[in-house]
Design an enzyme around this catalytic site. Sequence first.
Site, PDB file in Angstrom:
ATOM      1  N   TYR A 197      29.441 -27.207 -10.962  1.00  0.00           N
ATOM      2  CA  TYR A 197      28.211 -27.978 -11.505  1.00  0.00           C
ATOM      3  C   TYR A 197      27.311 -27.302 -11.543  1.00  0.00           C
ATOM      4  O   TYR A 197      27.081 -26.075 -11.090  1.00  0.00           O
ATOM      5  CB  TYR A 197      28.189 -29.456 -10.628  1.00  0.00           C
ATOM      6  CG  TYR A 197      29.521 -30.165 -10.854  1.00  0.00           C
ATOM      7  CD1 TYR A 197      29.957 -31.000 -12.265  1.00  0.00           C
ATOM      8  CD2 TYR A 197      30.254 -30.497  -9.719  1.00  0.00           C
ATOM      9  CE1 TYR A 197      31.087 -31.630 -12.364  1.00  0.00           C
ATOM     10  CE2 TYR A 197      31.454 -31.122 -10.063  1.00  0.00           C
ATOM     11  CZ  TYR A 197      31.925 -31.775 -11.378  1.00  0.00           C
ATOM     12  OH  TYR A 197      32.725 -32.587 -11.475  1.00  0.00           O
ATOM     13  N   HIS A 222      24.440 -31.771  -4.174  1.00  0.00           N
ATOM     14  CA  HIS A 222      25.558 -31.451  -4.497  1.00  0.00           C
ATOM     15  C   HIS A 222      25.440 -29.869  -5.361  1.00  0.00           C
ATOM     16  O   HIS A 222      25.112 -29.851  -6.473  1.00  0.00           O
ATOM     17  CB  HIS A 222      26.053 -32.327  -5.839  1.00  0.00           C
ATOM     18  CG  HIS A 222      27.504 -32.150  -5.965  1.00  0.00           C
ATOM     19  ND1 HIS A 222      28.288 -30.832  -5.688  1.00  0.00           N
ATOM     20  CD2 HIS A 222      28.291 -33.059  -6.808  1.00  0.00           C
ATOM     21  CE1 HIS A 222      29.651 -31.109  -6.105  1.00  0.00           C
ATOM     22  NE2 HIS A 222      29.748 -32.282  -6.731  1.00  0.00           N
ATOM     23  N   ALA A 257      28.045 -27.653  -5.288  1.00  0.00           N
ATOM     24  CA  ALA A 257      29.483 -27.095  -5.427  1.00  0.00           C
ATOM     25  C   ALA A 257      30.103 -27.378  -6.494  1.00  0.00           C
ATOM     26  O   ALA A 257      29.740 -27.951  -7.598  1.00  0.00           O
ATOM     27  CB  ALA A 257      30.310 -27.858  -3.977  1.00  0.00           C
ATOM     28  N   HIS A 258      31.292 -26.855  -6.552  1.00  0.00           N
ATOM     29  CA  HIS A 258      32.494 -27.319  -7.730  1.00  0.00           C
ATOM     30  C   HIS A 258      32.301 -26.733  -9.025  1.00  0.00           C
ATOM     31  O   HIS A 258      32.820 -27.383  -9.979  1.00  0.00           O
ATOM     32  CB  HIS A 258      32.868 -28.530  -7.567  1.00  0.00           C
ATOM     33  CG  HIS A 258      33.045 -29.112  -6.020  1.00  0.00           C
ATOM     34  ND1 HIS A 258      33.073 -30.594  -5.776  1.00  0.00           N
ATOM     35  CD2 HIS A 258      33.322 -28.272  -5.037  1.00  0.00           C
ATOM     36  CE1 HIS A 258      33.503 -30.534  -4.566  1.00  0.00           C
ATOM     37  NE2 HIS A 258      33.691 -29.454  -3.995  1.00  0.00           N
ATOM     38  N   PRO A 303      31.849 -37.415  -0.389  1.00  0.00           N
ATOM     39  CA  PRO A 303      31.338 -37.697  -1.735  1.00  0.00           C
ATOM     40  C   PRO A 303      32.453 -37.989  -2.606  1.00  0.00           C
ATOM     41  O   PRO A 303      33.257 -36.754  -2.817  1.00  0.00           O
ATOM     42  CB  PRO A 303      30.401 -36.797  -2.100  1.00  0.00           C
ATOM     43  CG  PRO A 303      30.672 -35.509  -1.465  1.00  0.00           C
ATOM     44  CD  PRO A 303      31.293 -36.056   0.059  1.00  0.00           C
ATOM     45  N   MET A 304      32.761 -39.075  -3.212  1.00  0.00           N
ATOM     46  CA  MET A 304      33.660 -39.285  -4.266  1.00  0.00           C
ATOM     47  C   MET A 304      33.341 -39.890  -5.637  1.00  0.00           C
ATOM     48  O   MET A 304      33.090 -41.109  -5.360  1.00  0.00           O
ATOM     49  CB  MET A 304      34.950 -39.623  -3.618  1.00  0.00           C
ATOM     50  CG  MET A 304      35.707 -38.653  -2.704  1.00  0.00           C
ATOM     51  SD  MET A 304      37.244 -39.431  -1.798  1.00  0.00           S
ATOM     52  CE  MET A 304      36.253 -40.537  -0.732  1.00  0.00           C
ATOM     53  N   ARG A 330      25.642 -28.936  -0.298  1.00  0.00           N
ATOM     54  CA  ARG A 330      27.002 -29.008  -0.167  1.00  0.00           C
ATOM     55  C   ARG A 330      27.502 -27.916  -1.016  1.00  0.00           C
ATOM     56  O   ARG A 330      27.020 -27.640  -2.163  1.00  0.00           O
ATOM     57  CB  ARG A 330      27.700 -30.237  -0.692  1.00  0.00           C
ATOM     58  CG  ARG A 330      29.260 -30.085  -0.573  1.00  0.00           C
ATOM     59  CD  ARG A 330      29.952 -31.584  -1.142  1.00  0.00           C
ATOM     60  NE  ARG A 330      30.980 -31.720   0.028  1.00  0.00           N
ATOM     61  CZ  ARG A 330      32.097 -32.130  -0.548  1.00  0.00           C
ATOM     62  NH1 ARG A 330      32.614 -32.662  -1.877  1.00  0.00           N
ATOM     63  NH2 ARG A 330      32.979 -32.358   0.392  1.00  0.00           N
TER      64      ARG A 330
HETATM   65  C1  LIG Z   1      38.425 -39.078  -6.553  1.00  0.00           C
HETATM   66  C2  LIG Z   1      37.428 -37.766  -6.003  1.00  0.00           C
HETATM   67  C3  LIG Z   1      36.148 -37.628  -6.513  1.00  0.00           C
HETATM   68  C4  LIG Z   1      35.519 -36.750  -5.758  1.00  0.00           C
HETATM   69  N1  LIG Z   1      34.197 -36.452  -6.193  1.00  0.00           N
HETATM   70  C5  LIG Z   1      33.344 -35.784  -5.675  1.00  0.00           C
HETATM   71  C6  LIG Z   1      31.992 -35.680  -5.926  1.00  0.00           C
HETATM   72  O1  LIG Z   1      31.324 -36.665  -6.623  1.00  0.00           O
HETATM   73  N2  LIG Z   1      31.239 -34.769  -5.281  1.00  0.00           N
HETATM   74  C7  LIG Z   1      31.780 -33.742  -4.458  1.00  0.00           C
HETATM   75  O2  LIG Z   1      31.165 -33.065  -3.947  1.00  0.00           O
HETATM   76  N3  LIG Z   1      33.117 -33.749  -4.147  1.00  0.00           N
HETATM   77  C8  LIG Z   1      33.848 -34.683  -4.809  1.00  0.00           C
HETATM   78  N4  LIG Z   1      35.210 -34.802  -4.358  1.00  0.00           N
HETATM   79  C9  LIG Z   1      35.885 -34.039  -3.448  1.00  0.00           C
HETATM   80  C10 LIG Z   1      35.576 -34.501  -1.971  1.00  0.00           C
HETATM   81  O3  LIG Z   1      34.390 -34.670  -1.610  1.00  0.00           O
HETATM   82  C11 LIG Z   1      36.791 -33.669  -1.041  1.00  0.00           C
HETATM   83  O4  LIG Z   1      35.701 -32.633  -0.900  1.00  0.00           O
HETATM   84  C12 LIG Z   1      37.945 -33.533  -1.350  1.00  0.00           C
HETATM   85  O5  LIG Z   1      38.397 -34.781  -1.836  1.00  0.00           O
HETATM   86  C13 LIG Z   1      38.597 -33.101  -0.069  1.00  0.00           C
HETATM   87  O6  LIG Z   1      38.711 -33.938   0.946  1.00  0.00           O
HETATM   88  P1  LIG Z   1      40.122 -34.845   1.213  1.00  0.00           P
HETATM   89  O7  LIG Z   1      41.225 -33.735   1.017  1.00  0.00           O
HETATM   90  O8  LIG Z   1      39.769 -35.438   2.357  1.00  0.00           O
HETATM   91  O9  LIG Z   1      40.293 -35.866  -0.066  1.00  0.00           O
HETATM   92  C14 LIG Z   1      35.918 -35.748  -4.982  1.00  0.00           C
HETATM   93  C15 LIG Z   1      37.372 -36.002  -4.506  1.00  0.00           C
HETATM   94  C16 LIG Z   1      38.080 -36.970  -5.186  1.00  0.00           C
HETATM   95  C17 LIG Z   1      39.641 -37.041  -4.595  1.00  0.00           C
END
Ligand SMILES: Cc1cc2nc3c(=O)[nH]c(=O)nc-3n(C[C@H](O)[C@H](O)[C@H](O)COP(=O)(O)O)c2cc1C
Length: 368
Positions: free
Chosen positions: A168, A163, A165-166, A21-22, A216
């Site tokens: 939130y 979601h 995690a992180h 998810p991004m 997550r």
């Molecule tokens: C631009 C960006 C936006 C992200 N947005 C979310 C999100 O909306 N929800 C989430 O759980 N993680 C989000 N993440 C974390 C990613 O899901 C992922 O865990 C993290 O980028 C590590 O994976 P990677 O090293 O393959 O990029 C985001 C990461 C990036 C780079």
Amino acid sequence: MVFEPWEAGRLRLRNRIVMAPMTRRMAGEDGIATEASVRYYARRARHEVGLVISEGTGIDGTHAYDTLTVPRFETDAQIAAWGRVVAAVHEAGGAFAPQLWHCGRLAADPIGPSAGEVPPKRDGTPRPPVRAMERDDFDQVLGAYRHAASKAVEIGCDALEIHGAHGYLLDSFLSEATNERTDDYGGSLENRMRFPLEVARVVRESVGAGFPVIHRFSQWQLADYAEVKFRDPDALAVWVNALADAGVDILHVSTRSATDPAFPELDGEDGARTLAGWTRKLGRLPVIAVGKVTTTLTMDRAYGEEEDEVTDPAPAFDLIERGEADLLAVGRALIANPDWVPVVRDGDWRDLARFDKGLLETLDGERS
Ligand SMILES: Cc1cc2nc3c(=O)[nH]c(=O)nc-3n(C[C@H](O)[C@H](O)[C@H](O)COP(=O)(O)O)c2cc1C
């Protein structure tokens, strides 16, 4: 094994690669995902990603989002737009799960377990102070999850992801650093887990038996990349088994690096095992691992001046081969390479494009 089909219950995937998810912040200010988003997700599905998980999608227009251009999952028009994403991903042979997001303490109008200040945004913009949630807020949030989850089923999603995690909303309840409540929702681990578990139960109730629910979670949060919420495997075991009891089917373990050991202070194999590996060993659910697959910079460094490098996916693939994870999510590398799956499957990972933060400016060159 990575490129072989995988199934669990109703979820059938053509391979074990998941789009992480991004958040892209490319919706209209009405929270409606655009046709550019439809193309963006469909393109990854066309290039054989097994499961596409959406960017975090705000479950309501009340407190869930941090920016108006985050797509939401509430009104008929917002849901219809996600329906177009589902149809396009299906047409391309992929499976789709929306990530249901409540920003909580980091929302535009923040609420959380406890009142307090939050650190500014990455660009230095201050964030408003957090208001502590009261009973009405709990009910409102649970209602929003219930509604969003039912809509995910209605539009034909293959699964949904909570979601948790992180830093939130749900994660902020779990974290001792941000949860100072003295009622049933704060203090002991049992109390701090209570609200995230209520959400999981409401979601399960709403989608009915058999619809795949992913949760997550992370040790880290945006305000503290070094945070360790589960200090030892025993605490982690309590959490992952409680999630399973609440009706979750798959655990998505968010780490900055998929292959990092979770508890390096332990001896031998235990000290080498990843957080995904521990989660799989201690719980009874399939696990998605994520973090730094074919990239070198961890999330916290990706926005600085350093340049990323492309790396060999083999160490991450080994997690699946040796049973530490069932599925592997790829984030930034899939932004830089919509065709990541065929390139890597053909052994050509050296040909992958590097991730660069400039790629976040557009959705594949298509602004909404
Ligand atoms: C631009 C960006 C936006 C992200 N947005 C979310 C999100 O909306 N929800 C989430 O759980 N993680 C989000 N993440 C974390 C990613 O899901 C992922 O865990 C993290 O980028 C590590 O994976 P990677 O090293 O393959 O990029 C985001 C990461 C990036 C780079």
